[in-house]
Enzyme design. Structure first.
Site, PDB file in Angstrom:
ATOM      1  N   THR A 121      12.297  -2.379 -13.562  1.00 15.63           N
ATOM      2  CA  THR A 121      11.975  -2.350 -12.151  1.00 15.63           C
ATOM      3  C   THR A 121      12.839  -3.554 -11.579  1.00 15.63           C
ATOM      4  O   THR A 121      12.774  -4.805 -11.884  1.00 15.63           O
ATOM      5  CB  THR A 121      10.764  -2.413 -11.868  1.00 15.63           C
ATOM      6  OG1 THR A 121       9.874  -1.349 -12.508  1.00 15.63           O
ATOM      7  CG2 THR A 121      10.351  -2.521 -10.313  1.00 15.63           C
ATOM      8  N   GLU A 149      10.969   4.128 -14.031  1.00 15.96           N
ATOM      9  CA  GLU A 149       9.614   4.881 -14.275  1.00 15.96           C
ATOM     10  C   GLU A 149       8.508   4.726 -13.713  1.00 15.96           C
ATOM     11  O   GLU A 149       8.168   3.823 -12.886  1.00 15.96           O
ATOM     12  CB  GLU A 149       9.265   3.927 -16.028  1.00 15.96           C
ATOM     13  CG  GLU A 149       9.031   2.703 -15.594  1.00 15.96           C
ATOM     14  CD  GLU A 149       7.738   1.972 -15.572  1.00 15.96           C
ATOM     15  OE1 GLU A 149       6.911   2.839 -15.353  1.00 15.96           O
ATOM     16  OE2 GLU A 149       7.454   0.862 -15.000  1.00 15.96           O
ATOM     17  N   PHE A 150       7.694   5.501 -13.817  1.00 16.78           N
ATOM     18  CA  PHE A 150       6.364   5.632 -12.919  1.00 16.78           C
ATOM     19  C   PHE A 150       5.281   5.612 -13.842  1.00 16.78           C
ATOM     20  O   PHE A 150       4.300   6.401 -13.506  1.00 16.78           O
ATOM     21  CB  PHE A 150       6.441   6.960 -12.010  1.00 16.78           C
ATOM     22  CG  PHE A 150       7.696   6.922 -10.820  1.00 16.78           C
ATOM     23  CD1 PHE A 150       7.697   5.947  -9.874  1.00 16.78           C
ATOM     24  CD2 PHE A 150       8.957   7.612 -11.478  1.00 16.78           C
ATOM     25  CE1 PHE A 150       8.747   6.279  -9.186  1.00 16.78           C
ATOM     26  CE2 PHE A 150       9.731   7.559 -10.838  1.00 16.78           C
ATOM     27  CZ  PHE A 150       9.748   6.900  -9.447  1.00 16.78           C
ATOM     28  N   GLU A 153      -0.332   2.348 -17.032  1.00 15.08           N
ATOM     29  CA  GLU A 153      -1.103   2.088 -18.205  1.00 15.08           C
ATOM     30  C   GLU A 153      -2.137   3.060 -18.352  1.00 15.08           C
ATOM     31  O   GLU A 153      -2.929   3.215 -17.752  1.00 15.08           O
ATOM     32  CB  GLU A 153      -1.469   0.686 -18.277  1.00 15.08           C
ATOM     33  CG  GLU A 153      -0.390  -0.399 -18.220  1.00 15.08           C
ATOM     34  CD  GLU A 153      -0.597  -1.962 -18.057  1.00 15.08           C
ATOM     35  OE1 GLU A 153      -1.649  -2.306 -18.813  1.00 15.08           O
ATOM     36  OE2 GLU A 153       0.024  -2.595 -17.398  1.00 15.08           O
ATOM     37  N   ASN A 206       5.584   2.548  -5.402  1.00 15.05           N
ATOM     38  CA  ASN A 206       4.246   1.352  -5.881  1.00 15.05           C
ATOM     39  C   ASN A 206       3.672   0.821  -4.483  1.00 15.05           C
ATOM     40  O   ASN A 206       2.400   0.642  -4.424  1.00 15.05           O
ATOM     41  CB  ASN A 206       4.961   0.343  -6.947  1.00 15.05           C
ATOM     42  CG  ASN A 206       4.747   0.685  -8.201  1.00 15.05           C
ATOM     43  OD1 ASN A 206       4.092   1.993  -8.555  1.00 15.05           O
ATOM     44  ND2 ASN A 206       5.168   0.212  -9.196  1.00 15.05           N
ATOM     45  N   PHE A 247      -5.821   7.698  -5.117  1.00 15.53           N
ATOM     46  CA  PHE A 247      -5.574   6.417  -4.562  1.00 15.53           C
ATOM     47  C   PHE A 247      -6.115   6.179  -3.187  1.00 15.53           C
ATOM     48  O   PHE A 247      -5.890   5.341  -2.386  1.00 15.53           O
ATOM     49  CB  PHE A 247      -4.044   6.001  -4.596  1.00 15.53           C
ATOM     50  CG  PHE A 247      -3.430   5.599  -5.860  1.00 15.53           C
ATOM     51  CD1 PHE A 247      -3.329   6.781  -6.937  1.00 15.53           C
ATOM     52  CD2 PHE A 247      -3.274   4.450  -6.405  1.00 15.53           C
ATOM     53  CE1 PHE A 247      -3.008   6.466  -8.065  1.00 15.53           C
ATOM     54  CE2 PHE A 247      -3.016   4.168  -7.675  1.00 15.53           C
ATOM     55  CZ  PHE A 247      -2.858   5.192  -8.623  1.00 15.53           C
ATOM     56  N   LEU A 248      -7.248   6.891  -3.144  1.00 15.23           N
ATOM     57  CA  LEU A 248      -8.217   6.415  -1.969  1.00 15.23           C
ATOM     58  C   LEU A 248      -9.730   5.936  -2.392  1.00 15.23           C
ATOM     59  O   LEU A 248     -10.682   6.355  -1.856  1.00 15.23           O
ATOM     60  CB  LEU A 248      -8.422   7.750  -1.093  1.00 15.23           C
ATOM     61  CG  LEU A 248      -7.110   8.138  -0.166  1.00 15.23           C
ATOM     62  CD1 LEU A 248      -7.523   9.624   0.644  1.00 15.23           C
ATOM     63  CD2 LEU A 248      -6.919   7.070   0.863  1.00 15.23           C
ATOM     64  N   CYS A 258       1.948  -4.246 -12.444  1.00 12.54           N
ATOM     65  CA  CYS A 258       3.027  -3.597 -11.478  1.00 12.54           C
ATOM     66  C   CYS A 258       2.743  -3.729  -9.835  1.00 12.54           C
ATOM     67  O   CYS A 258       3.647  -4.339  -9.178  1.00 12.54           O
ATOM     68  CB  CYS A 258       3.352  -2.379 -11.440  1.00 12.54           C
ATOM     69  SG  CYS A 258       3.860  -1.973 -13.182  1.00 12.54           S
TER      70      CYS A 258
HETATM   71  C1  UDX Z   1       1.077   1.507 -11.284  1.00 13.55           C
HETATM   72  C2  UDX Z   1       1.748   2.911 -10.945  1.00 13.55           C
HETATM   73  O1  UDX Z   1       0.592   3.896 -10.601  1.00 13.55           O
HETATM   74  C3  UDX Z   1       2.838   3.514 -11.854  1.00 13.55           C
HETATM   75  O2  UDX Z   1       3.254   4.509 -11.311  1.00 13.55           O
HETATM   76  C4  UDX Z   1       3.756   2.435 -11.923  1.00 13.55           C
HETATM   77  O3  UDX Z   1       4.735   2.732 -12.915  1.00 13.55           O
HETATM   78  C5  UDX Z   1       2.994   1.085 -12.665  1.00 13.55           C
HETATM   79  O4  UDX Z   1       2.078   0.625 -11.733  1.00 13.55           O
HETATM   80  P1  UDX Z   1      -0.850   0.866 -13.231  1.00 13.55           P
HETATM   81  O5  UDX Z   1      -0.441  -0.419 -12.746  1.00 13.55           O
HETATM   82  O6  UDX Z   1      -0.892   1.284 -14.666  1.00 13.55           O
HETATM   83  O7  UDX Z   1       0.476   1.797 -12.594  1.00 13.55           O
HETATM   84  O8  UDX Z   1      -2.000   1.104 -12.492  1.00 13.55           O
HETATM   85  P2  UDX Z   1      -2.809   2.372 -11.538  1.00 13.55           P
HETATM   86  O9  UDX Z   1      -3.553   3.467 -12.254  1.00 13.55           O
HETATM   87  O10 UDX Z   1      -1.730   2.646 -10.574  1.00 13.55           O
HETATM   88  O11 UDX Z   1      -3.874   1.608 -10.656  1.00 13.55           O
HETATM   89  C6  UDX Z   1      -3.399   0.258  -9.947  1.00 13.55           C
HETATM   90  C7  UDX Z   1      -4.625  -0.536  -9.558  1.00 13.55           C
HETATM   91  O12 UDX Z   1      -4.844   0.028  -8.509  1.00 13.55           O
HETATM   92  C8  UDX Z   1      -5.645  -0.735 -10.534  1.00 13.55           C
HETATM   93  O13 UDX Z   1      -6.465  -1.981 -10.354  1.00 13.55           O
HETATM   94  C9  UDX Z   1      -6.895   0.241 -10.023  1.00 13.55           C
HETATM   95  O14 UDX Z   1      -8.106   0.030 -10.173  1.00 13.55           O
HETATM   96  C10 UDX Z   1      -6.569   0.209  -8.541  1.00 13.55           C
HETATM   97  N1  UDX Z   1      -6.868   1.369  -7.739  1.00 13.55           N
HETATM   98  C11 UDX Z   1      -6.254   2.728  -7.925  1.00 13.55           C
HETATM   99  C12 UDX Z   1      -7.778   1.238  -6.789  1.00 13.55           C
HETATM  100  O15 UDX Z   1      -8.365   0.238  -6.561  1.00 13.55           O
HETATM  101  N2  UDX Z   1      -8.143   2.386  -6.125  1.00 13.55           N
HETATM  102  C13 UDX Z   1      -7.376   3.729  -6.187  1.00 13.55           C
HETATM  103  O16 UDX Z   1      -8.039   4.483  -5.750  1.00 13.55           O
HETATM  104  C14 UDX Z   1      -6.465   3.722  -7.323  1.00 13.55           C
END
Ligand code: UDX
Length: 427
Positions: A121, A149-150, A153, A206, A247-248, A258
């Site tokens: 990134t 990349e998206f 983890e 992101n 993501f809500l 990230c």
């Molecule tokens: C993220 C992006 O989703 C991914 O596309 C990118 O490549 C890297 O960053 P990641 O960091 O693995 O991935 O985690 P993700 O599942 O996206 O969650 C991120 C954070 O958001 C977590 O702490 C999670 O608990 C929080 N979250 C997620 C919320 O608080 N509420 C939600 O509705 C969704």
């Protein structure tokens, strides 16, 4: 296709293993000898469900190998992926020294025209700099393609093999076509654009997801004050296809390697081109507040936390990972300790990593043991094993039956009916 992947962090390793799984000949490179030795033995340095299986299968079928010899890997491959880290620098900017060092190495070792694929990134404009740098050290033509990349983890293998979209950024149609061919077998939407747009798509995606989380967290604050339930509100919003359900989930904030870094980096990118991205400052502010909220709510309920025993369920920044980077649990537990509470924590796999950040608290292996004598149980990471607990048993172990649901993951009515005091986020 012969491919080298430089950097065997979770992006490089997942990309390398999955590209091998698609039938390519892949060599993964890292400067860390012990890591390469472990990988050769099939030992995966990170916790990523399904990855070990893909790595082992492709090593066995001789499509995937590992080396510390970057020169040979580069000269043997037509396509070279850069997947090294871009940690946050002092001013919030992504640190690019590793990316540039690899670009230079590729230039020095290119024995024919090559295609560099940038998966790290990187700030907008980096692909062009990588091309300039690599070509400065090479007599051959080097094309650079931005291919963000998206991967999440915990589901990175699935995300690689079943992406919503693949983004390819290049001004050179032949290079773009070569990379498009690599991804075609996935049968998913491929967007070809210029390098700057591809680089910006990554940060914008992101930052948008982080904004969505902070937005619903602000709605949760209103819901708390007007007797609404934010889970219902999110459901009602998410049914609108333009908004979408994901993501809500309101809760105790986002963390990870990230979102926090990319939200900062995008603000810096904006500043560098003369624009102030105020919305992301607020997103960060809300997120920091959100991490404190479970502690504030518990303090309000108990009066003082001094001497109280609090059981924290979940430490990793999200379920299905052992990653503790920017985990909400760190800030929450520091605040609990500052309030002189006694903390007992449990996490299915992040305990070892957590000890680096939280060396002084007490750890338990089972939630039932952790809940013993506690004045409250606080859910911070919604691991599956914490969702289906025997609450009658938990309640019987506790000193007072208070549950702080930092992820809005529990059935409030059920817990209230069982005699618990339920404290959620916006419900
Ligand atoms: C993220 C992006 O989703 C991914 O596309 C990118 O490549 C890297 O960053 P990641 O960091 O693995 O991935 O985690 P993700 O599942 O996206 O969650 C991120 C954070 O958001 C977590 O702490 C999670 O608990 C929080 N979250 C997620 C919320 O608080 N509420 C939600 O509705 C969704």
């Amino acid at each position: 296709m012969k491919i080298a992947v430089i950097g065997t962090g979770y992006v490089g390793l997942v990309a390398g293993a999955c590209l091998a799984d698609l039938g390519n000949q892949v060599i993964c490179v890292d400067i860390d000898e012990s890591k390469i030795t472990s990988l050769e033995k099939g030992i995966i340095p990170i916790y990523e469900p399904g990855l070990e299986e893909v790595v082992k299968r492709n090593v066995l079928e001789k499509r995937l190998s590992f080396t510390t010899d970057s020169a040979k890997a580069i000269s043997d491959s037509k396509i070279i992926f850069i997947a090294v880290g871009t940690p946050q620098g002092d001013d919030g900017k992504a640190e690019l020294k590793y990316v540039y060092a690899v670009a230079e190495t590729i230039g020095k070792n290119a024995n024919e025209p090559k295609i560099i694929v940038d998966k790290s990134t990187v700030p907008v404009g980096t692909s062009r700099k990588v091309k300039e740098l690599a070509e400065k050290f090479s007599e051959h033509r080097i094309e650079v393609v931005s291919n963000p990349e998206f991967l999440r983890e915990g589901s990175a293998v699935k995300d690689f093999l079943e992406p919503d979209r693949v983004v390819i950024g290049s001004d050179n149609s032949e290079a773009a076509k070569a990379i498009e061919d690599l991804y075609k077998p996935l049968g998913k939407e491929i967007l070809i654009t210029n390098p700057e747009s591809a680089e910006l798509i990554k940060y914008a995606s992101n930052a948008f997801l982080a904004t969505k989380i902070s937005f619903i967290n602000e709605i949760a604050a209103i819901a708390d004050r007007v007797n609404a339930d934010v889970s219902e509100v999110a459901k009602g919003m998410g049914l609108d296809a333009r908004i979408g359900k994901q993501f809500l989930n309101a809760g105790c904030g986002y963390g990870g390697s990230c979102f926090p870094k990319d939200v900062k980096a995008l603000q810096k990118i904006a500043l560098d081109c003369g624009y102030k991205l105020d919305i992301l400052r607020e997103v960060e502010k809300v997120n920091e507040y959100q991490k404190m909220l479970p502690v504030e709510k518990l303090k309000k309920e108990l009066g003082s936390l001094s001497g109280k025993k609090i059981c924290v369920l979940g430490l990793a920044f999200k379920p299905n990972t052992d990653d503790m980077r920017e985990a909400s649990s760190i800030k929450i537990i520091h605040a609990l300790v500052k309030e002189k509470a006694q903390v007992v924590a449990v996490d299915p796999i992040a305990e070892e990593n957590a000890k680096q950040f939280l060396p002084k608290i007490h750890y338990e292996k089972s939630p039932y043991a952790a809940a013993k004598g506690c004045d409250a149980v606080m859910l911070v990471t919604e691991w599956n094993e914490f969702l289906e607990l025997d609450f009658a048993k938990i309640g019987a172990e506790m000193n007072s039956k208070i549950i702080v649901d930092g992820r809005n993951a529990y059935d409030r009515e059920k817990l209230v009916a069982m005699g618990f005091k339920y404290i959620g986020i916006g419900r």
